[in-house]
Design a protein around this motif. Structure first.
Motif, PDB file in Angstrom:
ATOM      1  N   SER A   1      49.747  45.927  47.047  1.00 55.52           N
ATOM      2  CA  SER A   1      49.477  46.429  45.761  1.00 55.52           C
ATOM      3  C   SER A   1      50.788  46.773  45.090  1.00 55.52           C
TER       4      SER A   1
ATOM      5  N   ASP B   1      44.004  42.887  41.884  1.00 55.98           N
ATOM      6  CA  ASP B   1      44.262  43.478  43.426  1.00 55.98           C
ATOM      7  C   ASP B   1      42.812  43.962  43.731  1.00 55.98           C
ATOM      8  N   GLU B   2      42.484  43.316  45.003  1.00 55.69           N
ATOM      9  CA  GLU B   2      41.410  43.506  45.684  1.00 55.69           C
ATOM     10  C   GLU B   2      40.163  43.382  44.533  1.00 55.69           C
TER      11      GLU B   2
HETATM   12 MG   LIG Z   1      46.262  48.358  47.757  1.00 57.59          MG
END
Ligand SMILES: [Mg+2]
Ligand SMILES: Nc1ncnc2c1ncn2[C@@H]1O[C@H](COP(=O)(O)OP(=O)(O)OP(=O)(O)O)[C@@H](O)[C@H]1O
Ligand SMILES: Nc1ncnc2c1ncn2[C@@H]1O[C@H](COP(=O)(O)OP(=O)(O)OP(=O)(O)O)[C@@H](O)[C@H]1O
Ligand SMILES: [Mg+2]
Ligand SMILES: O=P([O-])([O-])[O-]
Lengths: 292, 281, 220, 249, 220, 249
Positions: D43, D170-171
């Motif tokens: 991240s 991000d995810e």
């Molecule tokens: Mg992360």
């Protein structure tokens, strides 16, 4: 071109507003400084003149005597007694009521009781004081004798007055405990009551303690209601059923006509009160830090 | 068998204790309210609402009007400052910042100061030092400082409940700070801020100690902001301490109660209305 | 993602069908080459095998990639694993067509002593098997697949007939020895093509039902 | 030419070095996946690409990140950068306003006021996000009333509305159910032809499904960066192999 | 979960090795049967094939289950898919041993006209190939696997030698025709066993490196 | 004999029927997985097995759930039932107390006071939860200071400490990273020999990895209930096939 213009303008606005916000933020600092300054500057000379020990530990408050005597020890004790009484009465009942509201109360009843607690918090202290005056004082007179204006009466009234603070904050703290603690406990075969007391309430411990501390602060600082039921005798506490005067009462009763050293002594009383509150706040923020 | 009954015996004890406490709490509360209503309502006579206060009619109306003026004034001073301070604390200040620490400490201190100390301060500063004498404006400024921490705190808390995700989303789209605050953060935080303001109103209306030595106790509708005036709470204090107008004091108590109930109801409806639609966050 | 997976499965299917049709073509060509003693055609078949091998590699890689990426389960997994196996059989059929082609090259240098009656018949029978096994795959037709599995006996019997025929011929004509060995080889190759077709049919059944159609054909 | 090029990037959170000398680059119209165990810096690296880490206190950077050969840590307008490099977050985070306003938020921020133009942008973005058909009759509905998967697609549409060149995610599916996840993955696939996409995922299957290249991180280091298929079938580094086969830790 | 997966992989490995040793045994036996004209041994080999087929089915099912459950990637996936392919080759070797056994049954009824010199040599060479390919698998020995792949040429050359030998023999003796056809078949089978061993060796290389060792052997 | 047997179970949340005529049974020492799209009733059914649904307002049941042939909705002590049928939740939820007190909580609830006995139970449970080695030197540490995966294993140990017969787990790994997930799955595998386990998972791979039997639900109905391997390789119902191959919705 246009884009750039927008950017320039918005950049300026951003900066300007940041400054405005910053200045606003400084107001509370300035306020505290002013308050401290005026209270202390007006209070300290008098305390110095009387003598710190004589002022704090002196047992005699007779401003109109010649020479006057300005010992506020009776009032300090008065505040402490009344507050202690309020804690003994208010804390257990408040916390248990909070538990009741959070975990035992049927929803329909809750919809009725919750606003009631809010109302309780909103009732002005003058109304509480008036109620104490017209109901509690005679009642206390009948039960405990004396004239009814007493430590017990004041303690009871303050105990009731700090209930909403303790109930609301404790209930919020209990509700903030993740439901998963409760479910985890129930899933282990514990009963509703056991789970509440041994899994949920401990998890809300710091919130509950914080509520109690706030309640104490409120009790010490309360003025009008106490004035109306405590009797206000400026003497060493003589018994639970006897009257007493608190620090706050001392100020509000005599400020209207006091002058010179007497006036300074009253402001000095304010200084002492102020210091008390600072101490309590200090404890409160320590507890809060623990909580985080 | 034995164990089981131990568990259930303990549980029963816990349950009874808790219920007993609740009964006491609400018993006392309802007793207070019912008592005051029963004793006060019969004395809510039209003469209480006469425009002019005399020792004959002991009219409430001037006090009510003064209360409203006082409330509006104090809010006008305090609300913008409090809300902006909230913005600064949450949106601008970095957590290591010394200033933020100081502001936090000062707001906490302010919120703990007893009202009588505010009264003292108002007396020393606004009334004496600034020479405003007992006046509406001295009272309003005193109250403004008194409710400032409440507004700051509730603003701050409301802003903090706005999820950072929303801010990040806004920044991620290339929006600046101001736009993010006013378009994204403020709307979400509005119910919380409003709740804080309404609480402040409650405090203003009920306040006595801070006003006795700042706004004074003159029972007339104030002619200008530098005139003295008494709010409802002070009015009641005066009535009850004089001991001559107990019945009128009951009536005043009823009015105060009704105002407080109204304010509470208002705050719940507003926060309900505003939270509807953006449940989660 | 499913739609992408479906697209990939379609591609996989198509590639398999393409490979199968190449293989079909090869054995048809080699049969024609056999009948018409067509050296050129035989060479073509030999060439074509490279292409088939290529396709096998591609399809295999695609199967593994799909397993890696899509974690197929149920029908999807069965389909992919069946294809993974079927291509081995198809490739073997291609090889065998090539082998026949190579024999034809040597054979045609000599003069064919005799035309065998049964060999073209056998060739036809195996072609039919291969075609139908592929059809069964394309149409998910279990019945047809089972018919193919049955039909292998016919091809096996034909091989025995041809073998007997050849032995008689050798007895009649010693010089025919060398040629007869080659012709027998060809017959044997066809028989094996039949086996592989049967295997394909069995994989078709597996990919649809999840069960192996009895024990797979195991003898050559 | 490389769309994004990261050169000798080091990142510190106060004293803690979260990224260690990262070098890598991404091409136009490729999907790059970042994988690695929790806390490896995925991240963090993603955030450096549009300077969202500026919002993090105590975060310090050395090295370069080039977008179209221009150093984004040089003298540039951060808001413009974030317009060019859009971001979609882990948890769907639509603004508490109508679907329309959500998508129009970005364009409005950047000065577009014309109703007609906004309508056009909103529709185009929602179509790209594969959510148009589901919401076209309800554009005034509060976006928070949608399901998680729909919300996430709204967020994608919102990011697309400012017409970015790069999309960071991000995810983006970790808060979603499997079916919504598949839908989002499908959207990502279709976006590929117009955008350069970088996606962080802790789901290796997802990385194999959607990405062209995969970068594997460990303790702030870039261990291996390869074509996804190669990385997952024949990784070069033993640590990569251990991680993707679950032998790690 | 990994530990469970590793356990399963171990099991799979063991089963494969077991299957491989059965297959080895079969070709050794069939070679002995050929040399010593041992009908009983030949029958044993024919019997053994059932067992081998069984094992193939089991291993195949296990592979598919692992793919289904564990979503293997990287080395794990290569291993499993290689095994999935290798068992096909192993099974074919088993089949071919069985086929040779069956021919031996008919042959032994007649009297062997002659002993071939090269056939036992060829048998030995293929046995060596199979053994070494399996060893290469067990020890993940790429070098050995590559040696096996090389060695296939030796076997191929032997086949050509044998074929030439046989043709000469037929010319010398017509009656030998039938027998020579059978012997040629046997040689052919050995040659194919060699091919399959080579394939196995190539799968070994693939499972270790992820790359196919050149084009796989494609002609028979 | 069946450990759990569900007969004609219907469950209503007020007017909404969340479970429709469920019939199934589980054997001792088997792991049963519930799968199905979100909202299909997996969690609801799981909760009926130890009557955690009693806590839900407006929840009404018809039919029977038999534990060792005894109807748990009959005249039984619910607390004893929950002691026999333990539960592990989606999000790790250790109590905010020490690791030791967490695990000892259940036994204490049920009247065990002896320190020696508690020590014994705590150690045994933590060992079963495969967390003993990681925490044995820190039993007084607050459980909230552990990582998510460790917390979840503490929760498993806590559930085991009351010596249940059945263990219910509602998506026990969905809040965890992949590595912690694998650890938990391993624990579940080893627990199998002593417990009957029912696990809800939205992760089909997890179901294939850990369970012996799998039940697929759709809109409150039990569509298919089979050996896991069979269900995932040759499902009988088209809807099952569609779901597990991702063709659903
Ligand atoms: Mg992360
Ligand atoms: N604001 C911060 N301050 C200090 N350290 C931080 C901060 N943000 C992240 N870190 C640390 O930096 C490292 C990398 O964090 P990052 O969030 O990039 O990991 P990640 O790979 O995205 O992990 P995850 O899969 O859990 O999201 C971690 O060790 C983390 O603890
Ligand atoms: N307390 C409740 N009151 C009313 N309806 C409920 C309640 N709990 C669940 N439901 C409904 O019952 C159905 C089944 O819910 P359940 O939680 O069992 O689903 P699930 O299969 O566990 O889904 P998920 O995978 O999202 O956890 C859903 O439609 C849900 O909306
Ligand atoms: Mg659920
Ligand atoms: O083609 P095969 O060698 O397996 O018969």
């Amino acid at each position: 071109m246009n884009k750039v213009g927008i950017n320039m303008k918005s950049k300026f606005l951003e900066k300007l507003m940041e400054i405005v916000f910053f200045i606003s933020a400084c107001v509370s600092i300035i306020s505290v400084i002013l308050i401290c300054f005026f209270i202390f500057v007006n209070g300290f000379p008098a305390i110095a003149e009387i003598g710190v020990f004589k002022f704090l530990l002196g047992k005699d408050w007779s401003p109109s005597n010649v020479p006057p005597s300005f010992g506020i020890f009776p009032m300090i004790l008065g505040s402490l007694y009344v507050t202690a009484g309020a804690i003994i009465i208010g804390v257990p009942i408040g916390v248990l009521t909070a538990i009741y509201l959070a975990k035992f109360c049927p929803k329909k009843l809750y919809n009725f009781l919750k606003p009631a607690v809010n109302l309780m918090a909103g009732i002005p202290s003058i109304v509480y004081g008036f109620f104490g005056l017209v109901v509690l004082v005679p009642l206390s007179k009948n039960i405990f004798g004396g004239n009814g204006y007493s430590i017990i009466t004041a303690s009871f009234l303050l105990g009731v007055m700090i209930l909403p603070t303790i109930i609301s904050l404790s209930e919020a703290a209990i509700r903030a405990v993740p439901r998963s603690y409760y479910e985890g406990s129930v899933a282990l075969g514990a009963t509703h009551e056991y789970s509440t007391i041994f899994a949920v309430v401990p998890a809300a411990k710091s919130g509950i303690i914080a509520s109690i501390i706030l309640g104490i602060g409120r009790a010490i600082g309360e003025t009008i209601a106490v004035v109306m039921v405590a009797g206000n005798q400026a003497r060493m506490p003589a018994g639970l059923t006897k009257g007493i005067r608190t620090l706050t009462a001392n100020i509000v009763i005599e400020m209207g006509y006091a002058a010179e050293l007497h006036r300074g002594a009253l402001i000095g009383t304010g200084v002492v009160l102020f210091v008390f509150i600072l101490l309590i706040n200090g404890i409160f923020s320590v507890v809060k830090r623990r909580m985080a | 068998m034995n164990r089981l009954s131990r568990l259930s015996r303990l549980s029963r004890l816990i349950r009874y204790t808790i219920k007993f406490s609740a009964i006491i709490t609400f018993g006392v509360l309802f007793f207070i309210i019912v008592y005051i209503l029963v004793r006060g309502i019969p004395y809510l006579k039209p003469s209480l609402f006469a425009l002019e206060y005399t020792t004959e009619n002991v009219s409430l109306l001037p006090a009510i009007i003064t209360t409203i003026i006082m409330t509006v004034l104090a809010l006008l001073i305090s609300a913008p400052i409090g809300i902006f301070t909230g913005f600064y604390l949450v949106e601008y200040a970095r957590s290591g910042n010394k200033l933020v620490e100081i502001i936090r400490i000062t707001t906490e201190t302010l919120s703990g100061i007893p009202s009588i100390v505010y009264g003292l301060f108002g007396l020393l500063f606004f009334v004496t030092a600034l020479g405003w004498s007992f006046s509406i404006i001295a009272g309003a400024f005193t109250l403004a400082i008194m409710i400032l921490p409440l507004i700051i705190r509730s603003t701050e808390e409301a802003l903090l409940t706005v999820p950072n995700l929303l801010r990040e989303a806004s920044y991620g789209l290339g929006a600046g700070k101001l736009r993010t605050i006013f378009r994204i953060v403020l709307p979400s935080a509005m119910p919380g801020i409003l709740a804080g303001i309404i609480l402040s109103i409650g405090r203003i209306v009920g306040e006595t100690a801070a006003l006795i030595y700042t706004a004074g106790t003159v029972a007339k509708i104030p002619e200008n902001l530098f005139a003295s005036g008494r709010t409802l709470a002070i009015h009641m204090y005066v009535l009850s301490s004089e001991g001559l107008y107990t019945n009128q004091a009951y009536a005043t108590a009823v009015v105060l109660l009704i105002v407080v109930i109204g304010i509470n109801a208002l705050s719940t409806t507003i926060s309900k209305k505003l939270t509807k639609g953006n449940i989660d966050g | 993602m499913r739609s992408r997976f479906d697209k990939e499965l379609d591609l996989l299917n198509n590639e398999l069908i393409e490979m199968a049709s190449l293989v079909e073509k090869s054995i048809e060509n080699v049969t024609q080459a056999l009948i018409h003693k067509d050296v050129e055609l035989a060479k073509e078949v030999i060439e074509a095998d490279k292409e088939i091998d290529n396709m096998e590699n591609n399809i295999e890689a695609r199967c593994l990639r799909l397993i890696l990426q899509q974690h197929p389960v149920a029908r999807d997994l069965r389909l992919i694993s069946s294809i993974l196996k079927m291509i081995t059989d198809l490739e073997r059929i291609g090889d065998q067509a090539q082998d026949i082609g190579e024999i034809l090259l040597t054979l045609s240098k000599q003069n064919f002593k005799r035309d065998l009656i049964y060999l073209p018949k056998m060739a036809e029978a195996t072609i039919k098997m291969v075609k139908e096994s592929i059809d069964a795959f394309v149409n998910s037709d279990i019945e047809l697949a089972n018919q193919v599995i049955e039909y292998d006996d016919v091809v096996d019997n034909l091989f025995v007939t041809i073998k007997d025929e050849l032995i008689t011929l050798i007895r009649e004509d010693v010089d025919f020895g060398e040629q007869s060995i080659d012709l027998l080889m060809i017959a044997k190759y066809f028989e094996r093509i039949g086996d592989h077709a049967q295997n394909i049919a069995e994989w078709v059944v597996f990919s649809i039902t999840g069960e192996h159609a009895g024990e797979r054909k195991i003898q050559d | 030419m490389d769309k994004i090029k990261i050169e000798n990037l080091n990142l510190y959170y106060n004293d803690f070095q979260a990224l260690k000398n990262i070098n890598m680059s991404t091409q136009q119209n490729k999907i790059t996946a970042f994988i690695g165990p929790s806390g490896c810096g995925k991240s963090t690296l993603l955030k450096t690409l549009n300077r969202m880490n500026d919002l993090v206190e105590g975060c310090r950077i050395t090295g370069k990140v080039l977008l179209d050969n221009e150093d984004i840590y040089g003298n540039i307008d951060v808001n413009m950068l974030r317009k060019r490099v859009g971001m979609v977050f882990q948890k769907p985070n639509p603004f508490p306003m109508s679907i329309y306003d959500n998508v129009a938020y970005g364009p409005r921020t950047h000065g577009i006021r014309s109703k007609r133009k906004l309508d056009e942008i909103v529709e185009r973005s929602l179509r790209l996000g594969a959510i148009w058909d589901e919401v076209k009759d309800n554009l005034n509905k509060n976006a928070l009333q949608l399901s998680g998967g729909q919300q996430q697609r709204i967020c994608i549409a919102r990011a697309l509305a400012v017409n970015p060149e790069v999309l960071l995610m991000d995810e983006p599916t970790s808060a979603l159910d499997p079916i919504s996840t598949l839908k989002i993955e499908e959207v990502i696939q279709t976006l590929k032809k117009d955008y350069t996409i970088v996606i962080v995922t802790h789901n290796m299957q997802q990385a194999t499904r959607v990405s062209d290249k995969t970068a594997f991180f460990l303790l702030g280091e870039l261990i291996e960066y390869e074509d996804t298929e190669i990385l997952f079938s024949t990784p070069k580094d033993q640590r990569t192999e251990d991680y993707i086969t679950g032998r790690f830790g």
